[in-house]
Design a protein around this motif. Structure first.
Motif, mmCIF file in Angstrom:
data_model
loop_
_atom_site.group_PDB
_atom_site.id
_atom_site.type_symbol
_atom_site.label_atom_id
_atom_site.label_comp_id
_atom_site.label_asym_id
_atom_site.label_seq_id
_atom_site.Cartn_x
_atom_site.Cartn_y
_atom_site.Cartn_z
ATOM 1 N N PRO A 146 0.812 -1.220 0.000
ATOM 2 C CA PRO A 146 0.000 0.000 0.000
ATOM 3 C C PRO A 146 0.849 1.275 0.000
ATOM 4 C CG PRO A 146 -0.901 -1.594 1.539
ATOM 5 C CD PRO A 146 0.424 -2.119 1.111
ATOM 6 N N ALA A 147 1.960 1.252 0.728
ATOM 7 C CA ALA A 147 2.832 2.423 0.744
ATOM 8 C C ALA A 147 3.442 2.660 -0.637
ATOM 9 C CB ALA A 147 3.935 2.259 1.786
ATOM 10 N N PHE A 148 3.809 1.577 -1.340
ATOM 11 C CA PHE A 148 4.332 1.730 -2.697
ATOM 12 C C PHE A 148 3.270 2.321 -3.605
ATOM 13 C CE2 PHE A 148 4.495 0.022 -7.016
ATOM 14 C CZ PHE A 148 5.666 0.620 -7.454
ATOM 15 N N ARG A 149 2.051 1.788 -3.553
ATOM 16 C CA ARG A 149 0.995 2.317 -4.411
ATOM 17 C C ARG A 149 0.749 3.796 -4.121
ATOM 18 N NH1 ARG A 149 -5.017 0.009 -3.902
ATOM 19 N NH2 ARG A 149 -4.772 1.085 -1.898
ATOM 20 N N ASP A 150 0.717 4.160 -2.855
ATOM 21 C CA ASP A 150 0.487 5.558 -2.492
ATOM 22 C C ASP A 150 1.604 6.456 -3.012
ATOM 23 O OD1 ASP A 150 -1.810 4.750 -1.224
ATOM 24 O OD2 ASP A 150 -0.985 4.882 0.810
ATOM 25 N N GLU A 151 2.837 5.991 -2.906
ATOM 26 C CA GLU A 151 3.974 6.778 -3.380
ATOM 27 C C GLU A 151 3.933 6.938 -4.895
ATOM 28 O OE1 GLU A 151 8.487 6.886 -1.989
ATOM 29 O OE2 GLU A 151 8.019 5.051 -3.112
ATOM 30 N N LEU A 152 3.665 5.841 -5.597
ATOM 31 C CA LEU A 152 3.560 5.891 -7.053
ATOM 32 C C LEU A 152 2.452 6.844 -7.478
ATOM 33 C CD1 LEU A 152 4.332 4.663 -9.865
ATOM 34 C CD2 LEU A 152 2.542 2.958 -9.443
ATOM 35 N N LEU A 153 1.304 6.731 -6.840
ATOM 36 C CA LEU A 153 0.164 7.562 -7.194
ATOM 37 C C LEU A 153 0.444 9.028 -6.881
ATOM 38 C CD1 LEU A 153 -2.632 7.177 -8.405
ATOM 39 C CD2 LEU A 153 -3.535 6.897 -6.093
ATOM 40 N N ALA A 154 1.061 9.294 -5.738
ATOM 41 C CA ALA A 154 1.376 10.678 -5.373
ATOM 42 C C ALA A 154 2.341 11.295 -6.377
ATOM 43 C CB ALA A 154 1.963 10.724 -3.964
ATOM 44 N N GLY A 155 3.347 10.526 -6.789
ATOM 45 C CA GLY A 155 4.308 11.041 -7.748
ATOM 46 C C GLY A 155 3.679 11.338 -9.094
ATOM 47 N N LEU A 156 2.915 10.390 -9.622
ATOM 48 C CA LEU A 156 2.319 10.578 -10.943
ATOM 49 C C LEU A 156 1.209 11.622 -10.926
ATOM 50 C CD1 LEU A 156 2.218 6.906 -12.286
ATOM 51 C CD2 LEU A 156 3.743 8.755 -12.990
ATOM 52 N N ARG A 157 0.380 11.632 -9.876
ATOM 53 C CA ARG A 157 -0.650 12.668 -9.777
ATOM 54 C C ARG A 157 -0.024 14.047 -9.636
ATOM 55 N NH1 ARG A 157 -5.107 9.983 -5.654
ATOM 56 N NH2 ARG A 157 -6.478 9.081 -7.262
ATOM 57 N N GLY A 158 1.031 14.136 -8.830
ATOM 58 C CA GLY A 158 1.694 15.419 -8.659
ATOM 59 C C GLY A 158 2.283 15.935 -9.956
#
Length: 337
Positions: A146-158
């Motif tokens: 879950p932490a990986f998914r959140d990090e990936l999503l935060a990076g790409l959304r940002g």
């Protein structure tokens, strides 16, 4: 064979090419993306750099398998809804031959599940000399799915909010137009002939078991190419270009001339005229360190003078691309005529 443009692919590929200063400086045909990336908020850039480039390439295959229409918004929504464990496995190369050929898939899965011995074995066997990949493994295997998914999503959304989204319409239009050219080349020349034109630095061999080949026109990866497999599907991202216009011919001539502007590269071409060689063999014959030669080879490959045989991301023998030097003479004659 399928030609499939999609801004979701370019969102992933721009993370590979534009969010690292060294790669961003090499992008010649996407200055708007490079400018937007240079103004990225630090936390967004840090999140993407922590993940590293290979997961984004691996996720090209996941995106194709997951999305009917691979737009940037659809990609972000799919990541948010995904099973985090399966998403991280895909990012770690669980579905890629280049990764499972050196580390068994069972070991990759066990490492992703937190098995300490499997993690050590994956670090030992999975391209230990590639510092960027080893940094990715150290980071991605140290956080839970879950932490990986959140990090990936935060990076790409940002990144999407900070600049990519404003440029998306233009990216979509350029990729769609180039996709029409690719489809025509496929009809006229077949797969190998089309790839020779679309990604001249790559020598492609169709591997047994690959049922579907997807050609992805990309603005972000220009110049260069990327490919990855996912199950029985191979995704090849190639650079969008303005092809066969006078301006494009001048730009191409300048690229070829620049590629020849170093004695080491000219000596490498001379050696390769005698036949294909591995990078280590070529470095030995030239009397230069392999690490020093890598930069020169990347210039020659991206210029389409030297071709590298590839399957997924694994590299093979280097060869002088037939017709590359003839192209230089033809363009020089045409421009000065």
């Amino acid at each position: 064979m399928l030609v499939q443009p999609g801004t979701g692919y370019d969102l992933l590929l721009s993370a590979v090419r534009l969010l690292e200063p060294r790669s961003r400086a090499r992008v010649t045909r996407a200055p708007d993306l490079a400018q937007a990336a240079s103004q990225l908020p630090p936390d967004v850039g840090d999140a993407i750099r922590a993940i590293g480039r290979e997961p984004f390439i691996s996720l090209l295959g996941w995106a194709h398998a997951t999305l009917e229409t691979p737009s940037a918004k659809a990609l972000l929504d799919a990541i948010a809804r995904s099973d985090p464990a399966e998403l991280r496995l895909a990012a770690l190369g669980y579905h890629r031959v280049a990764m499972t050929s050196v580390t068994p898939a069972a070991t990759i899965r066990a490492a992703a599940d937190g098995d300490a011995e499997a993690i050590r074995e994956m670090r030992r066997s999975s391209y230990p000399r590639l510092k960027h990949w080893q940094a990715t493994l150290a980071h991605v295997l140290a956080i839970d799915p879950p932490a990986f998914r959140d990090e990936l999503l935060a990076g790409l959304r940002g990144w999407y909010r900070a600049g990519f989204g404003d440029l998306e319409a233009g990216i979509r239009a350029r990729a769609s137009a180039d996709a029409d050219v690719a489809r025509r080349l496929l009809d006229e020349r077949g797969l190998l002939g089309a790839i020779e034109q679309l990604a001249p630095g790559m020598t492609f061999a169709h591997e047994f078991g690959q049922d579907t080949i997807v050609l992805v026109p990309s603005v972000a990866i220009t110049p260069g190419w990327a490919l990855t497999d996912y199950g029985r599907t191979l995704v090849i991202a190639y650079p969008v270009m303005d092809r066969d216009t006078p301006a494009a011919q001048v730009e191409r001539l300048a690229q070829l001339a620049d590629a020849l502007g170093d004695p080491i590269r000219i000596r490498a071409i001379r050696e390769l005229r005698a036949g294909a060689r591995t990078t280590s063999d070529l470095a030995r014959r030239l009397g230069v360190p392999r690490t020093s030669l890598q930069h020169h080879l990347s210039v020659l490959i991206e210029a389409g003078i030297v071709a590298m045989a590839v399957d997924d991301a694994s590299t093979g023998r280097l060869a002088l691309r037939a017709g590359a030097l003839d192209e230089l003479a033809r363009l020089a004659t045409g421009v000065t005529a």
